[in-house]
Design a protein around this motif. Structure first.
Motif, short mmCIF file in Angstrom:
data_model
loop_
_atom_site.label_atom_id
_atom_site.label_comp_id
_atom_site.label_asym_id
_atom_site.label_seq_id
_atom_site.Cartn_x
_atom_site.Cartn_y
_atom_site.Cartn_z
N UNK A 43 0.75 -1.22 0.14
CA UNK A 43 0.00 -0.17 0.11
C UNK A 43 0.84 1.28 -0.04
N UNK A 44 0.21 2.33 -0.02
CA UNK A 44 0.79 3.75 0.11
C UNK A 44 1.36 4.00 1.44
N UNK A 90 4.55 9.22 -5.03
CA UNK A 90 3.41 10.00 -5.17
C UNK A 90 3.39 11.23 -4.50
N UNK A 100 -9.57 16.52 1.79
CA UNK A 100 -9.06 15.60 0.82
C UNK A 100 -7.74 16.02 0.14
N UNK A 101 -6.86 15.27 0.06
CA UNK A 101 -5.56 15.65 -0.75
C UNK A 101 -5.55 14.97 -2.28
N UNK A 103 -3.58 13.85 -5.50
CA UNK A 103 -2.39 13.26 -5.76
C UNK A 103 -1.76 13.62 -7.06
N UNK A 104 -0.58 13.50 -7.46
CA UNK A 104 0.16 13.55 -8.76
C UNK A 104 0.05 12.23 -9.42
N UNK A 105 0.55 11.91 -10.62
CA UNK A 105 0.49 10.63 -11.43
C UNK A 105 1.27 9.74 -11.01
N UNK A 106 2.23 10.20 -10.03
CA UNK A 106 3.23 9.22 -9.67
C UNK A 106 4.54 9.12 -10.59
N UNK B 35 -10.26 6.40 -1.98
CA UNK B 35 -9.74 6.95 -3.45
C UNK B 35 -9.65 5.61 -4.48
N UNK B 37 -7.53 4.26 -8.07
CA UNK B 37 -6.57 4.73 -9.45
C UNK B 37 -6.92 3.91 -10.54
N UNK B 41 -3.20 6.63 -14.62
CA UNK B 41 -3.69 7.88 -14.25
C UNK B 41 -3.38 8.15 -12.51
N UNK B 42 -3.72 9.17 -12.20
CA UNK B 42 -3.18 9.68 -10.74
C UNK B 42 -4.36 8.90 -9.83
N UNK B 43 -4.09 9.08 -8.55
CA UNK B 43 -4.82 8.54 -7.50
C UNK B 43 -5.96 9.56 -7.25
N UNK B 45 -9.27 11.12 -5.25
CA UNK B 45 -10.48 10.87 -4.16
C UNK B 45 -11.75 10.63 -5.01
N UNK B 91 -8.39 2.46 -3.00
CA UNK B 91 -7.73 2.57 -1.78
C UNK B 91 -8.40 3.15 -0.87
N UNK B 105 -2.80 4.45 4.63
CA UNK B 105 -3.46 3.68 3.40
C UNK B 105 -3.43 2.03 3.62
#
Lengths: 113, 114
Positions: A43-44, A90, A100-101, A103-106, B35, B37, B41-43, B45, B91, B105
């Motif tokens: 996981x993250x 990320x 909420x946060x 995210x970028x694409x990674x 979330x 993904x 593409x991006x993760x 919300x 997620x 997470x």
């Protein structure tokens, strides 16, 4: 609302070399910033976060990031990478007052032997 | 202390079927987030619970998605009927407080709709 840009989808780096993963966020009066890492089949995990105070933030596993308000950047750096750093990284941002946060694409970090 | 747990880890279903994903947050965490993904593409919300209440569901794609958190403990995310574009990794995250505190997470549920 925030937006986060990670310009590099993949970054190859030789083992023991330094690395910088770039992250830019959209301008905001008050923002908080994160770097998360996802190791293969996991996981993250939070690497580090910036909420306020010192612009240089130190995280786990030898990583650090610098908050640059004028350039709206939060680049992640490590002076010497190891094979174990192979993962996807990320960048994420949130507006103060918003739960909420975003995210970028990674960025996939590939460590070359 | 147990982390955020998601079930199942993988699910493959046919288009038109129903799937329910489950998330068990860290004990004592009032805030629970979903979330998603989509590949490449991006993760993104989806929604946020504070205890059993939906605080923000602005990211839910459409009314085929239904999230619940009865009793303010575990949460479920149901997709009915599933479409091909719903494939991705879902997620779940939980946090003790709001506004910038660390969200923990889970490992994610990989959903494949065929």
């Amino acid at each position: 609302a925030q937006s986060v840009t990670q310009l590099d989808s993949q970054v190859p780096v030789f083992e023991e070399a330094p690395v910088e993963l770039r992250c830019n966020y959209s301008s905001s009066v008050s923002v908080y910033l994160f770097w998360y890492v996802q190791y293969p089949n996991q996981g993250l995990q939070l690497l580090l976060k910036y909420l306020s105070g010192s612009t240089l933030v130190k995280g786990i596993n030898g990583f650090e990031a610098e908050f640059n308000k004028s350039q709206t950047s939060f680049h992640l750096r490590k002076p010497s990478v190891h094979i174990s750093d192979t993962a996807e990284y990320f960048c994420a941002a949130g507006d103060v007052g918003d739960d909420k946060i975003i995210f970028g694409k990674g960025t996939r970090l590939h460590i070359l032997p | 202390e147990a982390g955020v747990t998601q079930f199942p880890s993988h699910s493959v279903i046919e288009k038109g079927q129903t799937v329910t994903l489950r998330c068990d947050p860290i004990s004592g965490h009032d805030n629970l987030y979903w979330y998603r993904r989509v590949m490449g593409k991006e993760i993104k919300f989806l929604l946020h619970f504070v205890k059993e209440s939906k605080q923000d569901e602005s990211g839910m794609p459409n009314n085929r998605f239904l999230a619940e958190r009865t009793g303010g403990t575990y949460s479920t995310l149901k997709v009915q009927p599933a479409e091909l574009e719903d494939s991705g990794v879902y997620f779940c995250a939980s946090s003790q407080a709001r506004f910038g505190t660390e969200a923990f997470f889970g490992q994610g549920t990989r959903l494949t709709v065929v």
